[in-house]
Scaffold this motif. Sequence first.
Motif, PDB file in Angstrom:
ATOM      1  N   ILE A 173       0.748  -1.349   0.124  1.00 32.40           N
ATOM      2  CA  ILE A 173      -0.282  -0.272  -0.224  1.00 32.40           C
ATOM      3  C   ILE A 173       0.505   1.541   0.076  1.00 32.40           C
ATOM      4  O   ILE A 173       0.482   2.221  -0.231  1.00 32.40           O
ATOM      5  CB  ILE A 173      -1.009   0.188   1.034  1.00 32.40           C
ATOM      6  N   GLU A 174       1.591   1.149   0.741  1.00 32.29           N
ATOM      7  CA  GLU A 174       2.738   2.385   1.142  1.00 32.29           C
ATOM      8  C   GLU A 174       3.944   2.451  -0.096  1.00 32.29           C
ATOM      9  O   GLU A 174       4.123   3.929  -0.445  1.00 32.29           O
ATOM     10  CB  GLU A 174       3.664   1.702   2.036  1.00 32.29           C
ATOM     11  N   ALA A 175       3.644   1.237  -1.023  1.00 26.62           N
ATOM     12  CA  ALA A 175       5.471   1.138  -2.028  1.00 26.62           C
ATOM     13  C   ALA A 175       4.603   2.677  -2.897  1.00 26.62           C
ATOM     14  O   ALA A 175       3.389   1.878  -3.826  1.00 26.62           O
ATOM     15  CB  ALA A 175       5.502   0.279  -2.544  1.00 26.62           C
ATOM     16  N   PRO A 176       5.138   3.428  -3.455  1.00 27.17           N
ATOM     17  CA  PRO A 176       4.379   4.389  -4.735  1.00 27.17           C
ATOM     18  C   PRO A 176       4.570   3.527  -5.970  1.00 27.17           C
ATOM     19  O   PRO A 176       3.360   3.646  -7.072  1.00 27.17           O
ATOM     20  CB  PRO A 176       6.160   5.443  -4.580  1.00 27.17           C
ATOM     21  N   ARG A 177       5.612   2.976  -6.300  1.00 32.35           N
ATOM     22  CA  ARG A 177       5.417   1.841  -7.782  1.00 32.35           C
ATOM     23  C   ARG A 177       4.416   0.800  -7.999  1.00 32.35           C
ATOM     24  O   ARG A 177       4.330  -0.092  -8.531  1.00 32.35           O
ATOM     25  CB  ARG A 177       6.584   1.577  -8.261  1.00 32.35           C
ATOM     26  N   ILE A 178       4.078   0.011  -6.739  1.00 31.81           N
ATOM     27  CA  ILE A 178       3.051  -1.249  -6.207  1.00 31.81           C
ATOM     28  C   ILE A 178       1.388  -0.528  -6.226  1.00 31.81           C
ATOM     29  O   ILE A 178       0.763  -0.269  -5.218  1.00 31.81           O
ATOM     30  CB  ILE A 178       3.974  -2.132  -5.354  1.00 31.81           C
ATOM     31  N   LYS A 179       0.647  -1.676  -7.270  1.00 35.51           N
ATOM     32  CA  LYS A 179      -0.471  -1.491  -7.562  1.00 35.51           C
ATOM     33  C   LYS A 179      -0.788  -2.207  -6.568  1.00 35.51           C
ATOM     34  O   LYS A 179      -0.565  -3.955  -7.247  1.00 35.51           O
ATOM     35  CB  LYS A 179      -1.595  -1.630  -8.775  1.00 35.51           C
ATOM     36  N   THR A 180      -1.935  -2.344  -5.617  1.00 33.23           N
ATOM     37  CA  THR A 180      -2.543  -3.111  -4.881  1.00 33.23           C
ATOM     38  C   THR A 180      -3.947  -2.910  -4.458  1.00 33.23           C
ATOM     39  O   THR A 180      -4.430  -1.025  -4.433  1.00 33.23           O
ATOM     40  CB  THR A 180      -1.454  -3.108  -3.263  1.00 33.23           C
ATOM     41  N   SER A 181      -4.975  -3.143  -3.758  1.00 33.00           N
ATOM     42  CA  SER A 181      -6.467  -3.521  -3.361  1.00 33.00           C
ATOM     43  C   SER A 181      -6.626  -2.725  -1.980  1.00 33.00           C
ATOM     44  O   SER A 181      -5.411  -3.262  -1.731  1.00 33.00           O
ATOM     45  CB  SER A 181      -7.301  -4.060  -3.526  1.00 33.00           C
ATOM     46  N   LEU A 182      -7.642  -2.162  -1.956  1.00 34.29           N
ATOM     47  CA  LEU A 182      -7.397  -1.913  -0.350  1.00 34.29           C
ATOM     48  C   LEU A 182      -9.408  -1.231   0.025  1.00 34.29           C
ATOM     49  O   LEU A 182      -9.827  -0.508  -0.751  1.00 34.29           O
ATOM     50  CB  LEU A 182      -6.113   0.015   0.144  1.00 34.29           C
ATOM     51  N   SER A 183      -9.709  -2.189   0.798  1.00 34.41           N
ATOM     52  CA  SER A 183     -11.060  -1.831   0.928  1.00 34.41           C
ATOM     53  C   SER A 183     -11.499  -0.114   2.159  1.00 34.41           C
ATOM     54  O   SER A 183     -10.196  -0.023   2.838  1.00 34.41           O
ATOM     55  CB  SER A 183     -12.241  -3.368   1.470  1.00 34.41           C
ATOM     56  N   LEU A 184     -12.600  -0.189   1.233  1.00 31.51           N
ATOM     57  CA  LEU A 184     -13.056   1.625   3.053  1.00 31.51           C
ATOM     58  C   LEU A 184     -12.541   0.783   4.404  1.00 31.51           C
ATOM     59  O   LEU A 184     -12.072   1.463   5.281  1.00 31.51           O
ATOM     60  CB  LEU A 184     -14.347   2.090   2.309  1.00 31.51           C
ATOM     61  N   GLU A 185     -13.097  -0.788   4.529  1.00 27.37           N
ATOM     62  CA  GLU A 185     -13.386  -0.527   5.870  1.00 27.37           C
ATOM     63  C   GLU A 185     -11.620  -1.014   6.710  1.00 27.37           C
ATOM     64  O   GLU A 185     -11.628  -0.214   7.069  1.00 27.37           O
ATOM     65  CB  GLU A 185     -13.340  -2.741   6.513  1.00 27.37           C
ATOM     66  N   SER A 186     -10.516  -1.612   5.876  1.00 27.09           N
ATOM     67  CA  SER A 186      -8.823  -1.157   6.106  1.00 27.09           C
ATOM     68  C   SER A 186      -8.415  -0.156   6.230  1.00 27.09           C
ATOM     69  O   SER A 186      -7.558   0.238   6.685  1.00 27.09           O
ATOM     70  CB  SER A 186      -8.214  -1.555   4.615  1.00 27.09           C
ATOM     71  N   LEU A 187      -8.924   0.776   5.183  1.00 26.06           N
ATOM     72  CA  LEU A 187      -8.747   2.546   5.407  1.00 26.06           C
ATOM     73  C   LEU A 187      -9.286   2.731   6.374  1.00 26.06           C
ATOM     74  O   LEU A 187      -8.433   3.732   7.119  1.00 26.06           O
ATOM     75  CB  LEU A 187      -9.636   3.196   3.903  1.00 26.06           C
ATOM     76  N   PHE A 188     -10.503   2.436   6.505  1.00 23.53           N
ATOM     77  CA  PHE A 188     -10.900   3.173   7.921  1.00 23.53           C
ATOM     78  C   PHE A 188     -10.562   2.877   9.452  1.00 23.53           C
ATOM     79  O   PHE A 188      -9.987   3.235   9.954  1.00 23.53           O
ATOM     80  CB  PHE A 188     -12.455   2.784   7.970  1.00 23.53           C
TER      81      PHE A 188
END
Length: 81
Positions: A44-59
Amino acid sequence: MDEKRERQFRELGLTISYYRKLKGLTQLQLANAVGLSRTHISNIEAPRIKTSLSLESLFDIADALDIQPRDLFNFREQQQQ
């Protein structure tokens, strides 16, 4: 994914990294706090890596960092350095 969206994901990851470091947490500590793997946090933090992130995880990440979820979208120039 278009260039604008890629930039937004990169900025989000950098913002999460910024607040995590400001809080004094390692990637592993944040991962444990939100129930994700350290590798997923790293991606998630890596500027060049594409990854998914759910809203629940974001919260959950915002809660663990003691910030409002909207703060994760307040991209700042100093965070990108």
